[in-house]
Design a protein around this motif. Structure first.
Motif, short mmCIF file in Angstrom:
data_model
loop_
_atom_site.label_atom_id
_atom_site.label_comp_id
_atom_site.label_asym_id
_atom_site.label_seq_id
_atom_site.Cartn_x
_atom_site.Cartn_y
_atom_site.Cartn_z
N ALA A 39 1.01 -1.19 -0.19
CA ALA A 39 0.04 0.08 -0.08
C ALA A 39 0.86 1.30 0.11
CB ALA A 39 -0.96 0.13 1.24
N ALA A 40 1.94 1.32 0.69
CA ALA A 40 2.76 2.27 0.75
C ALA A 40 3.50 2.72 -0.38
CB ALA A 40 3.73 2.26 1.86
N GLY A 41 3.79 1.79 -1.25
CA GLY A 41 4.33 1.90 -2.72
C GLY A 41 3.39 2.17 -3.76
N ALA A 42 2.05 1.96 -3.41
CA ALA A 42 1.12 2.16 -4.33
C ALA A 42 1.38 3.57 -5.46
CB ALA A 42 -0.29 2.01 -4.03
N HIS A 43 1.33 4.61 -4.70
CA HIS A 43 1.34 5.97 -5.53
C HIS A 43 2.57 5.77 -6.50
CE1 HIS A 43 2.29 10.01 -5.94
NE2 HIS A 43 0.93 10.26 -5.99
N GLU A 44 3.89 5.42 -6.05
CA GLU A 44 4.91 5.31 -6.87
C GLU A 44 4.69 4.36 -8.01
OE1 GLU A 44 5.79 4.68 -3.30
OE2 GLU A 44 6.11 6.83 -3.15
N ARG A 45 3.85 3.39 -8.00
CA ARG A 45 3.62 2.52 -9.12
C ARG A 45 2.74 2.95 -9.95
NH1 ARG A 45 3.23 -0.83 -4.47
NH2 ARG A 45 1.21 -1.47 -4.95
#
Length: 66
Positions: free
Chosen positions: A53-59
């Motif tokens: 979830a924390a990396g979702a924005h970067e993806r």
């Protein structure tokens, strides 16, 4: 849809949740919306879920369906 950045992230706690999420995936396919799917239990593997979830924005993920 693997050739495009996912706009939607779909996460479910186990494979047994797949039948409930398949209509969502079918609708996204019909609209041509790229998505990614993650199976990870927030109860059994909270660190995995948090990292995803924390990396979702970067993806490129704009919406999470859980």
């Amino acid at each position: 849809m693997a050739d495009r950045k996912p706009l939607v992230g779909i996460i479910m706690g186990s494979k047994s949740d797949m039948p409930a999420m398949e209509p969502c995936m079918e609708q996204l396919d019909a609209f041509g919306v790229p998505y990614e799917v993650k199976i990870a239990s927030a109860h059994r593997k909270p660190d995995v879920v948090h990292e995803w979830a924390a990396g979702a924005h970067e993806r490129g993920v704009k919406v999470i369906v859980a």
